[in-house]
Design a protein around this motif. Structure first.
Motif, PDB file in Angstrom:
ATOM      1  N   LEU A 161      94.983  40.590 174.086  1.00 36.98           N
ATOM      2  CA  LEU A 161      95.148  39.529 175.072  1.00 36.98           C
ATOM      3  C   LEU A 161      96.378  39.759 175.948  1.00 36.98           C
ATOM      4  O   LEU A 161      96.352  39.477 177.154  1.00 36.98           O
ATOM      5  N   LEU A 162      97.447  40.276 175.362  1.00 33.64           N
ATOM      6  CA  LEU A 162      98.677  40.472 176.114  1.00 33.64           C
ATOM      7  C   LEU A 162      98.488  41.458 177.261  1.00 33.64           C
ATOM      8  O   LEU A 162      98.950  41.224 178.384  1.00 33.64           O
ATOM      9  N   THR A 163      97.805  42.566 176.986  1.00 31.87           N
ATOM     10  CA  THR A 163      97.654  43.605 178.004  1.00 31.87           C
ATOM     11  C   THR A 163      96.452  43.387 178.914  1.00 31.87           C
ATOM     12  O   THR A 163      96.446  43.860 180.051  1.00 31.87           O
ATOM     13  N   GLU A 164      95.439  42.672 178.451  1.00 30.62           N
ATOM     14  CA  GLU A 164      94.194  42.600 179.198  1.00 30.62           C
ATOM     15  C   GLU A 164      93.893  41.232 179.821  1.00 30.62           C
ATOM     16  O   GLU A 164      92.988  41.121 180.643  1.00 30.62           O
ATOM     17  N   LEU A 165      94.640  40.193 179.439  1.00 34.18           N
ATOM     18  CA  LEU A 165      94.340  38.855 179.953  1.00 34.18           C
ATOM     19  C   LEU A 165      94.427  38.782 181.481  1.00 34.18           C
ATOM     20  O   LEU A 165      93.550  38.182 182.123  1.00 34.18           O
ATOM     21  N   PRO A 166      95.469  39.358 182.114  1.00 36.06           N
ATOM     22  CA  PRO A 166      95.495  39.327 183.585  1.00 36.06           C
ATOM     23  C   PRO A 166      94.280  39.996 184.213  1.00 36.06           C
ATOM     24  O   PRO A 166      93.765  39.535 185.235  1.00 36.06           O
ATOM     25  N   THR A 167      93.810  41.088 183.610  1.00 39.54           N
ATOM     26  CA  THR A 167      92.624  41.771 184.133  1.00 39.54           C
ATOM     27  C   THR A 167      91.390  40.896 183.981  1.00 39.54           C
ATOM     28  O   THR A 167      90.550  40.823 184.892  1.00 39.54           O
ATOM     29  N   TYR A 168      91.271  40.198 182.854  1.00 41.75           N
ATOM     30  CA  TYR A 168      90.130  39.298 182.638  1.00 41.75           C
ATOM     31  C   TYR A 168      90.110  38.183 183.679  1.00 41.75           C
ATOM     32  O   TYR A 168      89.077  37.897 184.287  1.00 41.75           O
ATOM     33  N   PHE A 169      91.257  37.568 183.890  1.00 43.17           N
ATOM     34  CA  PHE A 169      91.319  36.483 184.872  1.00 43.17           C
ATOM     35  C   PHE A 169      91.055  36.985 186.285  1.00 43.17           C
ATOM     36  O   PHE A 169      90.461  36.279 187.098  1.00 43.17           O
ATOM     37  N   ASN A 170      91.480  38.207 186.570  1.00 41.42           N
ATOM     38  CA  ASN A 170      91.288  38.756 187.906  1.00 41.42           C
ATOM     39  C   ASN A 170      89.863  39.261 188.128  1.00 41.42           C
ATOM     40  O   ASN A 170      89.222  38.937 189.143  1.00 41.42           O
ATOM     41  N   LYS A 171      89.350  40.031 187.186  1.00 39.98           N
ATOM     42  CA  LYS A 171      88.043  40.665 187.371  1.00 39.98           C
ATOM     43  C   LYS A 171      86.874  39.711 187.117  1.00 39.98           C
ATOM     44  O   LYS A 171      85.848  39.784 187.791  1.00 39.98           O
ATOM     45  N   TYR A 181      96.719  40.660 163.399  1.00 41.01           N
ATOM     46  CA  TYR A 181      97.480  39.817 164.326  1.00 41.01           C
ATOM     47  C   TYR A 181      97.868  40.596 165.570  1.00 41.01           C
ATOM     48  O   TYR A 181      97.707  40.117 166.706  1.00 41.01           O
ATOM     49  N   ASN A 182      98.368  41.820 165.379  1.00 38.29           N
ATOM     50  CA  ASN A 182      98.811  42.606 166.524  1.00 38.29           C
ATOM     51  C   ASN A 182      97.651  43.093 167.379  1.00 38.29           C
ATOM     52  O   ASN A 182      97.774  43.162 168.601  1.00 38.29           O
ATOM     53  N   PHE A 183      96.528  43.421 166.746  1.00 38.63           N
ATOM     54  CA  PHE A 183      95.371  43.848 167.538  1.00 38.63           C
ATOM     55  C   PHE A 183      94.929  42.722 168.464  1.00 38.63           C
ATOM     56  O   PHE A 183      94.688  42.938 169.669  1.00 38.63           O
ATOM     57  N   SER A 184      94.808  41.538 167.925  1.00 41.15           N
ATOM     58  CA  SER A 184      94.421  40.381 168.737  1.00 41.15           C
ATOM     59  C   SER A 184      95.473  40.081 169.797  1.00 41.15           C
ATOM     60  O   SER A 184      95.155  39.847 170.967  1.00 41.15           O
ATOM     61  N   PHE A 185      96.733  40.123 169.386  1.00 38.18           N
ATOM     62  CA  PHE A 185      97.825  39.791 170.299  1.00 38.18           C
ATOM     63  C   PHE A 185      97.888  40.762 171.470  1.00 38.18           C
ATOM     64  O   PHE A 185      97.978  40.355 172.635  1.00 38.18           O
ATOM     65  N   TYR A 186      97.819  42.069 171.190  1.00 42.14           N
ATOM     66  CA  TYR A 186      97.954  43.054 172.252  1.00 42.14           C
ATOM     67  C   TYR A 186      96.695  43.157 173.106  1.00 42.14           C
ATOM     68  O   TYR A 186      96.768  43.513 174.285  1.00 42.14           O
ATOM     69  N   THR A 208      98.237  49.297 167.444  1.00 44.73           N
ATOM     70  CA  THR A 208      97.179  48.533 168.116  1.00 44.73           C
ATOM     71  C   THR A 208      97.523  48.279 169.576  1.00 44.73           C
ATOM     72  O   THR A 208      96.647  47.933 170.363  1.00 44.73           O
ATOM     73  N   GLY A 209      98.803  48.466 169.947  1.00 38.88           N
ATOM     74  CA  GLY A 209      99.191  48.296 171.341  1.00 38.88           C
ATOM     75  C   GLY A 209      98.550  49.307 172.264  1.00 38.88           C
ATOM     76  O   GLY A 209      98.381  49.028 173.459  1.00 38.88           O
ATOM     77  N   PHE A 210      98.210  50.500 171.754  1.00 36.25           N
ATOM     78  CA  PHE A 210      97.459  51.443 172.583  1.00 36.25           C
ATOM     79  C   PHE A 210      95.995  51.524 172.150  1.00 36.25           C
ATOM     80  O   PHE A 210      95.131  51.903 172.939  1.00 36.25           O
ATOM     81  N   VAL A 211      95.703  51.151 170.896  1.00 37.54           N
ATOM     82  CA  VAL A 211      94.302  51.134 170.462  1.00 37.54           C
ATOM     83  C   VAL A 211      93.535  50.003 171.151  1.00 37.54           C
ATOM     84  O   VAL A 211      92.407  50.200 171.631  1.00 37.54           O
ATOM     85  N   ALA A 212      94.151  48.818 171.228  1.00 38.24           N
ATOM     86  CA  ALA A 212      93.478  47.659 171.819  1.00 38.24           C
ATOM     87  C   ALA A 212      93.100  47.891 173.291  1.00 38.24           C
ATOM     88  O   ALA A 212      91.949  47.646 173.675  1.00 38.24           O
ATOM     89  N   PRO A 213      94.034  48.367 174.164  1.00 40.73           N
ATOM     90  CA  PRO A 213      93.625  48.659 175.536  1.00 40.73           C
ATOM     91  C   PRO A 213      92.557  49.746 175.627  1.00 40.73           C
ATOM     92  O   PRO A 213      91.681  49.695 176.504  1.00 40.73           O
ATOM     93  N   ASP A 254      91.826  55.104 188.065  1.00 42.17           N
ATOM     94  CA  ASP A 254      90.561  54.657 187.471  1.00 42.17           C
ATOM     95  C   ASP A 254      90.833  53.901 186.172  1.00 42.17           C
ATOM     96  O   ASP A 254      91.977  53.769 185.719  1.00 42.17           O
ATOM     97  N   GLY A 255      89.764  53.380 185.575  1.00 45.56           N
ATOM     98  CA  GLY A 255      89.900  52.560 184.380  1.00 45.56           C
ATOM     99  C   GLY A 255      90.563  53.294 183.230  1.00 45.56           C
ATOM    100  O   GLY A 255      91.369  52.717 182.487  1.00 45.56           O
ATOM    101  N   GLN A 256      90.256  54.579 183.084  1.00 46.88           N
ATOM    102  CA  GLN A 256      90.849  55.350 181.992  1.00 46.88           C
ATOM    103  C   GLN A 256      92.352  55.520 182.196  1.00 46.88           C
ATOM    104  O   GLN A 256      93.146  55.390 181.253  1.00 46.88           O
ATOM    105  N   THR A 257      92.755  55.812 183.430  1.00 47.52           N
ATOM    106  CA  THR A 257      94.181  55.962 183.730  1.00 47.52           C
ATOM    107  C   THR A 257      94.926  54.662 183.490  1.00 47.52           C
ATOM    108  O   THR A 257      96.031  54.652 182.935  1.00 47.52           O
ATOM    109  N   GLN A 258      94.312  53.549 183.895  1.00 43.97           N
ATOM    110  CA  GLN A 258      94.949  52.253 183.679  1.00 43.97           C
ATOM    111  C   GLN A 258      95.107  51.954 182.186  1.00 43.97           C
ATOM    112  O   GLN A 258      96.134  51.418 181.750  1.00 43.97           O
ATOM    113  N   ALA A 259      94.080  52.290 181.399  1.00 35.86           N
ATOM    114  CA  ALA A 259      94.163  52.060 179.955  1.00 35.86           C
ATOM    115  C   ALA A 259      95.282  52.893 179.332  1.00 35.86           C
ATOM    116  O   ALA A 259      96.023  52.419 178.464  1.00 35.86           O
TER     117      ALA A 259
END
Length: 506
Positions: free
Chosen positions: A311-321, A304-309, A439-444, A103-108
Motif C-alpha cells: 500500500l505504501l508504494t502503490e497506493l498513489p498509483t492506484y488512486f491515479n490509474k 505486516y510489512n508485505f501489506s504495508f509496503y 517485502t519492500g521490493f517483493v511487493a512492488p 515503463d512499468g518494469q522500470t518503475q517497479a
C-alpha cells in the motif's frame, strides 16, 4: 617489581561499560531533580519520532513524485468494462505527467530499489548498534540517506540507472535505523511502558508518510524549485537539520546522560533485569534458529510489512490509474489512510497502557491482542475492496480502514524482540526487519507483475487479496506461538577474551 594487566579489546570495552551500571557513575553535572514536566525519555521519544518522520519522508517521496516524473502514457492501460470511467469534469490527457518514459518494469525497480539496500543493512545495523552505540547508528542512519536524497534530481536528469543506484544507497544507509532504535529503546524504556512510548515514537512513520504524500503531492503541482525536484530538496534538507539536535541531546544509555534526574534513572534501573544490559552478548545462533517465539515474530513481520509496503508504494498509483485522481487530490487521498493509522496507533497504545497499569492486561495479552486486531481487521477491509468497484468515496473509506486499522500493531509483534531477548534486541530486530524489508521490493514487483499493462479493477483486487491472505495466515502463527517471556539464551555469556599478565622488573 611491577605487575600490569593487559586486557583484550572486548574485555576492556566491557569493563568500561560495566562501570556505567551503577547510578554512582553518572556524570558529575547530573541534575538531581530535572524538570518535573519533562524527562530524558521524552526527549528521546520526541527526537526519535521526528527522526522516523524524516526517514519515512525520504523513503516514501518517490511513491508520490513518480506520478509527476513519468509520462502518463508510459504504461499502457487496458480500456474495457473492468476499468473505472473518468469522472465528469476531469481532464483526461494521456500525455499528462512528466518527461520520462519509464515503463512499468522500470518503475517497479525504482520503487523497490530503496529496499534492496535497506534489506542488506538491517542485520549489520543491529549488531553495529550493539558495539558502537545506537546514538551514532541512528543519527547516521537518518543523516546519510537525507543527504543522498538531495542528489536525487541530478541522478534522475542523468540516468535512471544512476537513480536506481542512489536509491539502493539510501536504503543501505537507512537500514540500520530501526534495529538501532529498538536496541536503544530496550535500554531506556521498561517493558510495561513500551506500548505507550512506541505508539508515540512510531507514529513518526505515519506522520512522515502523511507529509510525504500530501505535502509532496502539493509541491509536485507547484513551480517551487522546479516542481517535483523540490520534494527531494525539502525532505532531504529537513533530515540534515534533524541530525543537529539528535547528536547534541541524545545519549546511548540513561547512565551516560548528564541531565537525567535521579528519580528517572532509578526507575529505569529498578527494571534492569528486563532492560538491555550494558554489555555485548554473543549471538546464540542455534537457539535463535530453533526458537518458536522468534519464528512467530518473523511470520508477523513478513505479512505486516508485505501489506504495508504494497500500500505504501502503490497506493498513489492506484488512486491515479484506477480512480483517476489528479496530482493534488492524489497526494491528499494517499495521505488520509495514514492519518487514520497514526490516530489508531497512538490511541490504542494509550488505551492498552492504561489497562496494563491497572493490571487488566498482561504484556503477552497486549502483544497478541494488538497484532490480531491489526492484521485481521486490515485483512477484512482489503477483501472488502473487491466490492467497492469504482466508487471513489467508498474506496477511500475502505482503504482508510484497511490502512488505519493496522495501526495497533505498533503495540504488538514489532516490540516482541525486546520482550524475548532484550540483550539482543538490535540483532533480532535486524533479522526480523531484514525479512520484512525484503517485502519492500517483493511487493512492488508482485504488484507490477499483476498490473503492468493491466490497470484494471480486477487486477488491483488481486493485489489486495494477496495481502489479506498473508495477514490471516501469518498473523495466526504469531497469535499461537508468540510470547513475552525472556528466553534463556538472552543471557548468553559475553565473548571470551584473552588476559595477559606482564611482569616488569624494577
Amino acid at each position: 617489581m611491577t605487575t600490569g594487566i593487559v586486557l583484550g579489546a572486548d574485555m576492556e570495552k566491557s569493563a568500561m561499560q560495566t562501570s556505567a551500571l551503577s547510578p554512582s557513575h553518572k556524570p558529575n553535572n547530573t541534575s538531581n531533580t530535572g524538570m518535573p514536566w519533562w524527562d530524558a525519555r521524552k526527549t528521546l521519544v520526541l527526537l526519535s519520532f521526528l527522526g522516523l518522520t524524516v526517514a519515512y519522508m525520504v523513503r516514501v517521496c518517490l511513491s508520490i513524485t513518480i506520478v509527476a516524473i513519468v509520462k502518463r502514457n508510459a504504461t499502457i492501460d487496458i480500456s474495457d468494462n473492468d476499468t473505472c470511467p473518468v469522472p465528469d469534469g476531469a481532464i483526461e490527457d494521456t500525455e499528462a505527467g512528466g518527461d520520462y518514459e519509464w515503463d512499468g518494469q522500470t518503475q517497479a525497480i525504482l520503487l523497490g530499489a530503496f529496499f534492496y539496500g535497506y534489506t542488506v543493512s538491517n542485520f549489520p545495523g543491529g549488531r553495529v548498534a550493539e558495539y558502537f552505540g545506537p546514538r551514532l547508528t541512528v543519527g547516521l542512519g537518518i543523516l546519510l540517506p537525507s543527504f543522498l536524497t538531495l542528489l536525487s534530481p541530478l541522478c534522475i536528469y542523468t540516468s535512471p540507472v544512476l537513480f536506481i543506484v542512489l536509491r539502493v544507497l539510501e536504503g543501505l544507509t537507512q537500514g540500520v535505523t530501526f534495529p538501532a532504535m529498538h536496541f536503544m529503546m530496550s535500554a531506556w524504556i521498561p517493558p510495561k511502558d513500551k506500548a505507550k512510548y512506541w505508539s508515540l515514537q512510531g507514529s513518526g512513520m505515519q506522520i512522515g508518510t502523511v507529509v510525504a504524500m500530501s505535502v509532496g503531492g502539493w509541491l509536485c503541482s507547484t513551480t517551487f524549485l522546479g516542481g517535483w525536484p523540490s520534494v527531494f530538496y525539502v525532505f532531504g534538507g529537513l533530515g540534515v537539520i534533524w541530525a543537529i539536535p539528535w547528536f547534541l541531546l541524545i545519549h546511548d544509555l540513561p547512565e551516560h546522560h548528564p541531565r537525567i534526574s535521579d528519580a528517572e534513572l532509578q526507575y529505569i534501573l529498578e527494571h534492569r533485569h528486563y532492560v538491555k544490559r550494558d554489555k555485548v552478548v554473543a549471538i546464540p545462533w542455534r537457539h535463535i534458529a530453533t526458537s518458536q517465539p522468534f519464528w512467530a515474530i518473523m511470520a508477523s513481520s513478513f505479512c505486516y510489512n508485505f501489506s504495508f509496503y504494497t500500500l505504501l508504494t502503490e497506493l498513489p498509483t492506484y488512486f491515479n490509474k484506477i480512480l483517476h485522481f489528479d496530482m493534488s487530490t492524489n497526494g491528499l487521498s494517499s495521505a488520509l489512510p495514514y492519518i487514520v493509522q497514526c490516530l489508531a496507533a497512538v490511541s490504542w497504545g494509550m488505551f492498552v497502557d492504561i489497562l496494563q497499569k491497572r493490571n487488566v492486561l498482561s504484556v503477552k495479552t497486549v502483544r497478541k491482542l494488538s497484532t490480531s486486531l491489526a492484521l485481521y481487521s486490515s485483512a477484512a477491509c482489503l477483501i472488502g475492496m473487491m466490492w467497492v468497484n469504482c466508487d471513489p468515496i467508498v474506496a477511500m473509506v475502505v482503504m482508510c480502514l484497511a490502512v488505519g486499522l493496522i495501526g495497533p500493531i505498533g503495540s504488538g509483534s514489532p516490540l516482541s524482540e525486546q520482550d524475548i531477548a532484550p540483550n539482543l534486541a538490535g540483532t533480532l530486530k535486524g533479522l526480523t526487519n531484514t525479512l520484512g524489508s525484503a517485502t519492500g521490493f517483493v511487493a512492488p514487483a508482485v504488484t507490477g507483475a499483476i498490473t503492468s499493462g493491466n490497470q484494471t479493477v480486477s487486477a488491483w483486487n488481486t493485489v489486495f487479496v494477496i495481502s489479506a491472505v498473508f495477514n490471516l495466515i501469518f498473523g495466526t502463527i504469531y497469535v499461537i506461538f508468540g510470547t513475552d517471556k525472556v528466553q534463556p539464551w538472552n543471557d548468553s555469556k559475553p565473548k571470551k577474551v584473552s588476559v595477559s599478565v606482564i611482569t616488569k622488573k624494577t
